[in-house]
Motif scaffolding. Structure first.
Motif, short mmCIF file in Angstrom:
data_model
loop_
_atom_site.label_atom_id
_atom_site.label_comp_id
_atom_site.label_asym_id
_atom_site.label_seq_id
_atom_site.Cartn_x
_atom_site.Cartn_y
_atom_site.Cartn_z
N LEU A 17 27.32 44.05 39.86
CA LEU A 17 26.10 44.12 40.67
C LEU A 17 25.99 42.81 41.45
O LEU A 17 26.66 41.83 41.14
CB LEU A 17 24.87 44.32 39.77
N PRO A 23 27.28 46.88 35.67
CA PRO A 23 26.40 48.05 35.62
C PRO A 23 26.17 48.44 34.15
O PRO A 23 27.08 48.31 33.33
CB PRO A 23 27.20 49.14 36.34
N LYS A 27 22.53 54.31 33.37
CA LYS A 27 21.50 53.95 34.35
C LYS A 27 20.61 55.16 34.55
O LYS A 27 21.05 56.20 35.04
CB LYS A 27 22.15 53.52 35.68
N ASP A 46 17.41 53.14 40.88
CA ASP A 46 16.80 51.92 41.40
C ASP A 46 17.51 50.72 40.78
O ASP A 46 17.43 50.51 39.57
CB ASP A 46 15.31 51.90 41.05
N TRP A 47 18.24 49.96 41.60
CA TRP A 47 19.00 48.83 41.11
C TRP A 47 18.18 47.54 41.06
O TRP A 47 18.71 46.50 40.66
CB TRP A 47 20.25 48.61 41.97
N SER A 50 18.09 43.68 41.16
CA SER A 50 19.35 43.38 41.82
C SER A 50 19.65 44.46 42.85
O SER A 50 18.78 45.22 43.26
CB SER A 50 20.48 43.28 40.79
N SER A 51 20.90 44.53 43.24
CA SER A 51 21.41 45.58 44.13
C SER A 51 22.90 45.71 43.82
O SER A 51 23.46 44.90 43.08
CB SER A 51 21.16 45.23 45.60
N TRP A 52 23.51 46.74 44.38
CA TRP A 52 24.94 46.92 44.17
C TRP A 52 25.59 47.03 45.54
O TRP A 52 25.42 48.00 46.24
CB TRP A 52 25.22 48.15 43.33
N LYS A 57 18.67 51.06 46.26
CA LYS A 57 18.32 52.38 45.71
C LYS A 57 19.27 53.43 46.23
O LYS A 57 19.74 53.36 47.36
CB LYS A 57 16.89 52.78 46.12
#
Length: 148
Positions: A17, A23, A27, A46-47, A50-52, A57
């Motif tokens: 991530l 991850p 999830k 919904d990450w 954080s984000s990926w 999202k």
């Protein structure tokens, strides 16, 4: 609840991530709705916080086969942290998910999936034909169990 599994060894090759963490094994979807009659699922991954790879999202829409063994069509819309649409991925066009329940069976006897068969004009054995209402993955699972 409904979730995406990242337990497979295949997932270990994927990037971290954006905060450097891995991850999670499971999830969970938020705002998830499953319509059994229509064989559809809608939900969001919904990450945050954080984000990926810039995706904060993922909004899923999935239409399943009648036996629920495969995703027939659908899409995933990826949004950044500001809520802007980054892209839309279509199932069957670059986006493929594997039914984890079928992996052990598929890995146990992979040579049976692509075997050439000589057509001799005779009718096939009824057990070797998909049954009415049987999805492809359900058929493959039944055939693989018969072979084991």
């Amino acid at each position: 609840g409904h979730y995406i599994s990242y337990e497979s060894q295949l997932c270990h090759q994927w990037p971290d991530l954006d905060d450097g963490s891995r991850p999670p094994h499971h999830k969970k979807f938020v705002q998830a709705r499953l319509d059994e009659d229509a064989c559809t699922f809608v939900g969001t991954i919904d990450w945050s916080p954080s984000s990926w790879q810039g995706d904060a999202k993922w909004a899923y829409t999935m239409h399943f086969s009648p036996d629920r063994a495969s995703i027939m069509r659908g899409q995933v819309k990826a949004f950044d942290a500001a809520g802007e649409l980054r892209r839309t991925d279509e199932f069957g066009q670059g986006l493929r998910y594997i039914n984890a329940a079928l992996l052990p069976v598929m890995q146990a006897q992979p040579r049976h999936f692509l075997q050439p068969v000589q057509f001799d004009g005779t009718r096939p054995d009824p057990d070797e034909v998909r049954q009415s209402g049987e999805g492809l993955f359900q058929y493959l699972l039944r055939r693989m169990q018969d072979m084991l």
